[in-house]
Design a protein around this motif. Structure first.
Motif, PDB file in Angstrom:
ATOM      1  N   HIS A 140     -11.273  -3.359  -1.639  1.00 41.47           N
ATOM      2  CA  HIS A 140     -11.113  -4.008  -2.788  1.00 41.47           C
ATOM      3  C   HIS A 140     -11.117  -5.373  -2.507  1.00 41.47           C
ATOM      4  CE1 HIS A 140     -10.864  -0.082  -4.413  1.00 41.47           C
ATOM      5  NE2 HIS A 140     -11.097  -0.510  -5.695  1.00 41.47           N
ATOM      6  N   GLY A 141     -11.143  -5.923  -1.470  1.00 41.49           N
ATOM      7  CA  GLY A 141     -11.311  -7.382  -0.988  1.00 41.49           C
ATOM      8  C   GLY A 141      -9.742  -8.087  -0.841  1.00 41.49           C
ATOM      9  N   GLY A 142      -8.786  -7.159  -0.471  1.00 34.12           N
ATOM     10  CA  GLY A 142      -7.647  -7.323  -0.164  1.00 34.12           C
ATOM     11  C   GLY A 142      -7.423  -8.372   1.118  1.00 34.12           C
ATOM     12  N   LYS A 143      -6.758  -9.461   1.088  1.00 31.91           N
ATOM     13  CA  LYS A 143      -6.450 -10.494   2.231  1.00 31.91           C
ATOM     14  C   LYS A 143      -5.086 -10.030   2.689  1.00 31.91           C
ATOM     15  CE  LYS A 143      -8.921 -14.009  -0.420  1.00 31.91           C
ATOM     16  NZ  LYS A 143      -8.905 -15.373  -1.139  1.00 31.91           N
ATOM     17  N   MET A 144      -5.094  -9.251   3.995  1.00 33.39           N
ATOM     18  CA  MET A 144      -4.249  -8.428   4.580  1.00 33.39           C
ATOM     19  C   MET A 144      -3.486  -9.590   5.251  1.00 33.39           C
ATOM     20  SD  MET A 144      -4.951  -5.863   3.287  1.00 33.39           S
ATOM     21  CE  MET A 144      -3.680  -4.563   3.854  1.00 33.39           C
ATOM     22  N   VAL A 145      -2.171  -9.534   5.325  1.00 32.03           N
ATOM     23  CA  VAL A 145      -1.206 -10.257   6.239  1.00 32.03           C
ATOM     24  C   VAL A 145      -0.120  -9.347   6.912  1.00 32.03           C
ATOM     25  CG1 VAL A 145      -1.389 -12.366   4.784  1.00 32.03           C
ATOM     26  CG2 VAL A 145       0.462 -11.036   4.161  1.00 32.03           C
ATOM     27  N   ALA A 146       0.148  -9.923   7.905  1.00 34.03           N
ATOM     28  CA  ALA A 146       1.454  -9.092   8.464  1.00 34.03           C
ATOM     29  C   ALA A 146       2.879  -9.491   7.729  1.00 34.03           C
ATOM     30  CB  ALA A 146       1.470  -9.520   9.976  1.00 34.03           C
ATOM     31  N   PHE A 147       3.493  -8.378   7.252  1.00 39.00           N
ATOM     32  CA  PHE A 147       4.596  -8.548   6.885  1.00 39.00           C
ATOM     33  C   PHE A 147       5.812  -7.515   7.084  1.00 39.00           C
ATOM     34  CE2 PHE A 147       7.316  -7.435   3.105  1.00 39.00           C
ATOM     35  CZ  PHE A 147       8.312  -8.643   3.204  1.00 39.00           C
ATOM     36  N   ALA A 148       6.854  -7.798   7.565  1.00 41.45           N
ATOM     37  CA  ALA A 148       7.857  -6.624   7.942  1.00 41.45           C
ATOM     38  C   ALA A 148       7.590  -5.712   8.821  1.00 41.45           C
ATOM     39  CB  ALA A 148       8.738  -6.426   6.646  1.00 41.45           C
ATOM     40  N   GLY A 149       6.441  -6.135   9.676  1.00 41.48           N
ATOM     41  CA  GLY A 149       5.673  -4.943  10.601  1.00 41.48           C
ATOM     42  C   GLY A 149       4.808  -4.200   9.840  1.00 41.48           C
ATOM     43  N   TRP A 150       4.435  -4.583   8.769  1.00 48.08           N
ATOM     44  CA  TRP A 150       3.459  -3.887   8.055  1.00 48.08           C
ATOM     45  C   TRP A 150       2.048  -4.669   7.520  1.00 48.08           C
ATOM     46  CZ3 TRP A 150       3.749   1.127   5.818  1.00 48.08           C
ATOM     47  CH2 TRP A 150       5.118   1.886   6.127  1.00 48.08           C
ATOM     48  N   SER A 151       1.033  -4.207   7.448  1.00 50.31           N
ATOM     49  CA  SER A 151      -0.227  -4.972   6.992  1.00 50.31           C
ATOM     50  C   SER A 151      -0.329  -4.680   5.505  1.00 50.31           C
ATOM     51  CB  SER A 151      -1.559  -4.375   7.724  1.00 50.31           C
ATOM     52  OG  SER A 151      -2.560  -5.169   7.243  1.00 50.31           O
ATOM     53  N   LEU A 152      -0.149  -5.640   4.766  1.00 52.21           N
ATOM     54  CA  LEU A 152      -0.399  -5.424   3.375  1.00 52.21           C
ATOM     55  C   LEU A 152      -0.869  -6.917   2.601  1.00 52.21           C
ATOM     56  CD1 LEU A 152       3.805  -5.113   2.901  1.00 52.21           C
ATOM     57  CD2 LEU A 152       1.850  -3.514   2.558  1.00 52.21           C
ATOM     58  N   PRO A 153      -1.649  -6.646   1.489  1.00 49.77           N
ATOM     59  CA  PRO A 153      -2.396  -7.490   0.756  1.00 49.77           C
ATOM     60  C   PRO A 153      -1.489  -8.758   0.257  1.00 49.77           C
ATOM     61  CG  PRO A 153      -2.080  -5.823  -0.688  1.00 49.77           C
ATOM     62  CD  PRO A 153      -1.304  -5.237   0.750  1.00 49.77           C
ATOM     63  N   VAL A 154      -1.974  -9.833   0.602  1.00 47.08           N
ATOM     64  CA  VAL A 154      -1.201 -11.022   0.152  1.00 47.08           C
ATOM     65  C   VAL A 154      -1.750 -11.352  -1.277  1.00 47.08           C
ATOM     66  CG1 VAL A 154      -2.715 -12.948   0.949  1.00 47.08           C
ATOM     67  CG2 VAL A 154      -0.194 -13.339   0.386  1.00 47.08           C
ATOM     68  N   GLN A 155      -3.102 -11.236  -1.256  1.00 55.60           N
ATOM     69  CA  GLN A 155      -3.887 -11.234  -2.688  1.00 55.60           C
ATOM     70  C   GLN A 155      -5.113 -10.549  -2.741  1.00 55.60           C
ATOM     71  OE1 GLN A 155      -4.283 -15.659  -2.856  1.00 55.60           O
ATOM     72  NE2 GLN A 155      -6.241 -15.230  -3.724  1.00 55.60           N
ATOM     73  N   SER A 169      -0.539  -4.982 -13.549  1.00 54.44           N
ATOM     74  CA  SER A 169      -1.234  -5.244 -12.322  1.00 54.44           C
ATOM     75  C   SER A 169      -0.512  -3.948 -11.624  1.00 54.44           C
ATOM     76  CB  SER A 169      -0.573  -6.611 -11.782  1.00 54.44           C
ATOM     77  OG  SER A 169      -1.490  -7.573 -12.525  1.00 54.44           O
ATOM     78  N   LEU A 170      -0.936  -3.657 -10.479  1.00 52.33           N
ATOM     79  CA  LEU A 170      -1.124  -2.594  -9.515  1.00 52.33           C
ATOM     80  C   LEU A 170      -0.643  -3.113  -8.218  1.00 52.33           C
ATOM     81  CD1 LEU A 170      -0.769   0.578  -9.360  1.00 52.33           C
ATOM     82  CD2 LEU A 170      -2.936   0.742  -8.349  1.00 52.33           C
ATOM     83  N   PHE A 171       0.561  -2.866  -7.951  1.00 52.23           N
ATOM     84  CA  PHE A 171       1.266  -3.500  -6.340  1.00 52.23           C
ATOM     85  C   PHE A 171       1.226  -2.205  -5.539  1.00 52.23           C
ATOM     86  CE2 PHE A 171       2.463  -6.127  -9.705  1.00 52.23           C
ATOM     87  CZ  PHE A 171       2.252  -7.356  -9.108  1.00 52.23           C
ATOM     88  N   ASP A 172       0.974  -2.055  -4.252  1.00 52.68           N
ATOM     89  CA  ASP A 172       1.117  -1.308  -3.294  1.00 52.68           C
ATOM     90  C   ASP A 172       2.867  -1.561  -2.595  1.00 52.68           C
ATOM     91  OD1 ASP A 172       1.432   0.627  -1.197  1.00 52.68           O
ATOM     92  OD2 ASP A 172      -0.102  -0.319  -0.168  1.00 52.68           O
ATOM     93  N   VAL A 173       3.590  -0.824  -2.733  1.00 54.39           N
ATOM     94  CA  VAL A 173       4.910  -1.300  -2.270  1.00 54.39           C
ATOM     95  C   VAL A 173       5.223  -0.162  -1.262  1.00 54.39           C
ATOM     96  CG1 VAL A 173       5.797  -2.817  -4.038  1.00 54.39           C
ATOM     97  CG2 VAL A 173       6.136  -0.247  -4.377  1.00 54.39           C
ATOM     98  N   SER A 174       4.482   0.458  -0.868  1.00 54.09           N
ATOM     99  CA  SER A 174       4.700   1.859   0.331  1.00 54.09           C
ATOM    100  C   SER A 174       5.563   1.551   1.301  1.00 54.09           C
ATOM    101  CB  SER A 174       3.226   2.399   0.374  1.00 54.09           C
ATOM    102  OG  SER A 174       2.501   2.857  -0.691  1.00 54.09           O
ATOM    103  N   HIS A 175       5.728   0.199   1.491  1.00 53.51           N
ATOM    104  CA  HIS A 175       6.371  -0.242   2.871  1.00 53.51           C
ATOM    105  C   HIS A 175       7.811  -0.030   2.829  1.00 53.51           C
ATOM    106  CE1 HIS A 175       6.064  -3.734   0.153  1.00 53.51           C
ATOM    107  NE2 HIS A 175       6.776  -4.387   0.774  1.00 53.51           N
ATOM    108  N   MET A 176       8.252  -0.126   1.399  1.00 58.03           N
ATOM    109  CA  MET A 176       9.783   0.176   1.146  1.00 58.03           C
ATOM    110  C   MET A 176      10.124   1.414   1.732  1.00 58.03           C
ATOM    111  SD  MET A 176      10.076  -2.551  -0.581  1.00 58.03           S
ATOM    112  CE  MET A 176      11.651  -2.335  -2.040  1.00 58.03           C
ATOM    113  N   ALA A 193      -2.506  -6.282  -7.314  1.00 58.40           N
ATOM    114  CA  ALA A 193      -1.977  -7.851  -7.083  1.00 58.40           C
ATOM    115  C   ALA A 193      -1.398  -7.547  -5.883  1.00 58.40           C
ATOM    116  CB  ALA A 193      -1.093  -7.960  -8.305  1.00 58.40           C
ATOM    117  N   GLY A 194      -1.138  -8.834  -5.176  1.00 58.41           N
ATOM    118  CA  GLY A 194      -0.393  -8.627  -3.955  1.00 58.41           C
ATOM    119  C   GLY A 194       0.921  -9.247  -3.900  1.00 58.41           C
ATOM    120  N   LEU A 195       1.007  -9.687  -2.350  1.00 56.60           N
ATOM    121  CA  LEU A 195       2.578 -10.093  -2.317  1.00 56.60           C
ATOM    122  C   LEU A 195       2.891 -11.399  -2.905  1.00 56.60           C
ATOM    123  CD1 LEU A 195       2.939  -9.443   1.521  1.00 56.60           C
ATOM    124  CD2 LEU A 195       4.074  -8.276  -0.262  1.00 56.60           C
TER     125      LEU A 195
END
Length: 403
Positions: free
Chosen positions: A45-60, A77-84, A256-258
C-alpha cells in the motif's frame, strides 16, 4: 505513549535526532529489524518504511503527512501499532503485582475498564507509561511501549518471580497478537458494521472481546493516541491482514503512519515517553498527577511515593507546559527563555499543527512561568521568537463517553 520522535521527514518537518539504537536508516538495519504481521501489507500500500525501536514501520503512505493527519481528524485512519508490548497478567495476585509497580488504583477498576498508569522507580521517576485493563476473563491486559519492551518485560518478570517465591498466585504471558488502531470521528460507525456488539455501550477506556469481520477473539478497546474517538483492536496475528483489508474497503478509512501519529498526539497534549517524560521526570512535574490513585496516595505504597506524594502539596522545580508560536517551528531541545533572555527550560516535543496552522510544542519551565498566557521566548535556529504558554490539549479531544 511511545517515543515516535517526530518522524515527519517527508513533509518539511525535520526528523528529530534519535539515539542510534532506537531509530536507524533502514538500509543499515534491515536484517535485524522486527516486522509486524502487516509488513508486506504496508509495502503493497505504498508504506514508506523506517527503522523505529527495533521495528520496521511505516512513517507514511502515498498521502502527504498533512493530508493523513487531517483525514484522521475529519474521518478515520488505520494505524499499525503491533510493535507495542502486549502482556497478560493472571492469577489471584495479579492486582497485587501490578500495584507494586504502578501508581494507579488497579483494584478499583470495574470489569473491562482500563486506565493509563505509570511504572515508577524509587526516586519517583517515570519508567514508562502503559494502559492496564481489568478484563472480565480474569486477567489484566497490559499495553506498554515498544521502546521500553525489554525494560518493561524484565520489570514485570522480576516481580512475578519475586511474588511466586513468596507463594503468590501470579503469572505473565506475552501476547503475539497484532494491534490495530482505528482513530477518528467515524471510527465507531465504520467498525459497527463488522461487529454484533453495540459500540454505543463501549465508552472511552473500556474493552470487550468480540468477532470483527469474522475474526474471532479480538479485544476491542475504546482508546487511542490521537485525541479522537477510536479503538485499538488486539487481533490474532493470522487475522491481522484480513482485518486491515476489510477496514480499508470503507472509503472513510485511510492508512496512516508514525508521522501523523506523532503530530496528532502532540495536538492532543499527549506525552511521548523518552521525549516528554522519562526516568528523571516525576508524574507531578509531567502534569500527570491525575494518574495517581487516591487510595494509593494515602497508602503511599507505590514506587517513589515518598518523593511523589509530597510534591502534590508542595512545590516542584518545573512543570510540563504547552507552548504556541508563529514563525519557525519549535523542536525538541530548543531552549526556552524568559523575557529577559535567560534560559529557563527546554522544549521536549514540537511541530507545526496541521489543524491549527500554528506551531505547537511542550516543554518544561519553572512553576512561576507555567501559567497559561505567560509570554516567553524560544530559541529556534539561533533566533529568539515569542511563544505563549498554552493550555493542553491544543485541539479539543473527542473521546466517547456515555451520555
Amino acid at each position: 505513549m511511545q517515543r515516535v520522535v517526530s518522524v515527519v521527514a517527508h513533509l518539511g518537518f525535520r526528523l528529530q535526532a534519535l539515539p542510534p539504537a532506537l531509530c536507524r536508516p533502514l538500509s543499515c538495519a534491515q536484517d535485524v529489524l522486527r516486522r509486524t504481521p502487516l509488513y508486506d501489507f504496508h509495502l503493497a500500500h505504498g508504506g514508506k518504511m523506517v527503522a523505529f525501536a527495533g521495528w520496521s514501520l511505516p512513517v507514511q503512505y502515498r498521502d502527504s503527512h498533512t493530508d493523513s493527519h487531517l483525514h484522521t481528524r475529519q474521518h478515520c485512519s488505520l494505524f499499525d501499532v503491533s510493535h507495542m508490548l502486549q502482556t497478560k497478567i493472571f492469577g489471584s495476585d495479579r492486582v497485587k503485582l501490578m500495584e507494586s509497580l504502578v501508581v494507579g488504583d488497579i483494584a478499583e477498576l470495574r470489569p473491562n475498564q482500563g486506565t493509563l498508569s505509570l511504572f515508577t522507580n524509587e526516586a519517583g521517576g517515570i519508567l514508562d507509561d502503559l494502559i492496564v485493563t481489568n478484563t472480565s476473563e480474569g486477567h489484566l491486559y497490559v499495553v506498554s511501549n515498544a521502546g521500553c519492551w525489554e525494560k518493561d518485560l524484565a520489570l514485570m518478570q522480576d516481580k512475578v518471580r519475586e511474588l511466586q517465591n513468596q507463594g503468590r498466585d501470579v503469572g505473565l504471558e506475552v501476547l503475539d497478537n497484532a494491534l490495530l488502531a482505528l482513530q477518528g470521528p467515524t471510527a465507531a460507525q465504520v467498525l459497527q458494521a463488522s461487529v454484533a456488539d453495540d459500540l454505543k455501550k463501549l465508552p472511552f477506556m473500556t474493552s470487550a472481546v468480540m468477532e470483527v469481520f469474522g475474526v474471532s477473539g479480538c479485544r476491542v478497546t475504546r482508546c487511542g493516541y490521537t485525541g479522537e474517538d477510536g479503538v485499538e483492536i488486539s487481533v490474532p496475528a493470522a487475522g491481522a491482514v484480513h482485518l486491515a483489508t476489510a477496514l480499508l474497503k470503507n472509503p472513510e478509512v485511510k492508512l496512516a503512519g508514525l508521522a501523523a501519529r506523532d503530530s496528532l498526539r502532540l495536538e492532543a497534549g499527549l506525552c511521548l515517553y523518552g521525549n516528554d517524560i522519562d526516568e528523571h521526570t516525576t508524574p507531578v512535574e509531567g502534569s500527570l498527577s491525575w494518574t495517581l490513585g487516591k487510595r494509593r496516595q494515602a497508602a503511599m505504597d507505590f514506587p517513589g511515593a515518598k518523593v511523589i506524594v509530597p510534591q502534590l502539596k508542595g512545590k516542584v522545580q518545573r512543570r510540563r507546559v504547552g507552548l504556541m508560536c508563529e514563525g519557525a517551528p519549535m523542536r525538541a531541545h530548543s531552549p526556552i527563555l524568559n523575557m529577559e533572555g535567560t534560559k529557563i527550560g527546554t522544549v521536549t516535543s514540537g511541530c507545526p499543527s496541521p489543524s491549527l496552522k500554528k506551531n505547537v510544542a511542550m516543554g518544561y519551565v519553572p512553576c512561576e512561568y507555567s501559567r497559561p498566557g505567560t509570554m516567553l521566548l524560544v530559541e529556534v535556529r539561533r533566533k529568539q521568537q515569542m511563544a505563549v504558554v498554552s493550555k493542553m490539549p491544543f485541539v479539543p479531544t473527542n473521546y466517547y463517553t456515555l451520555k
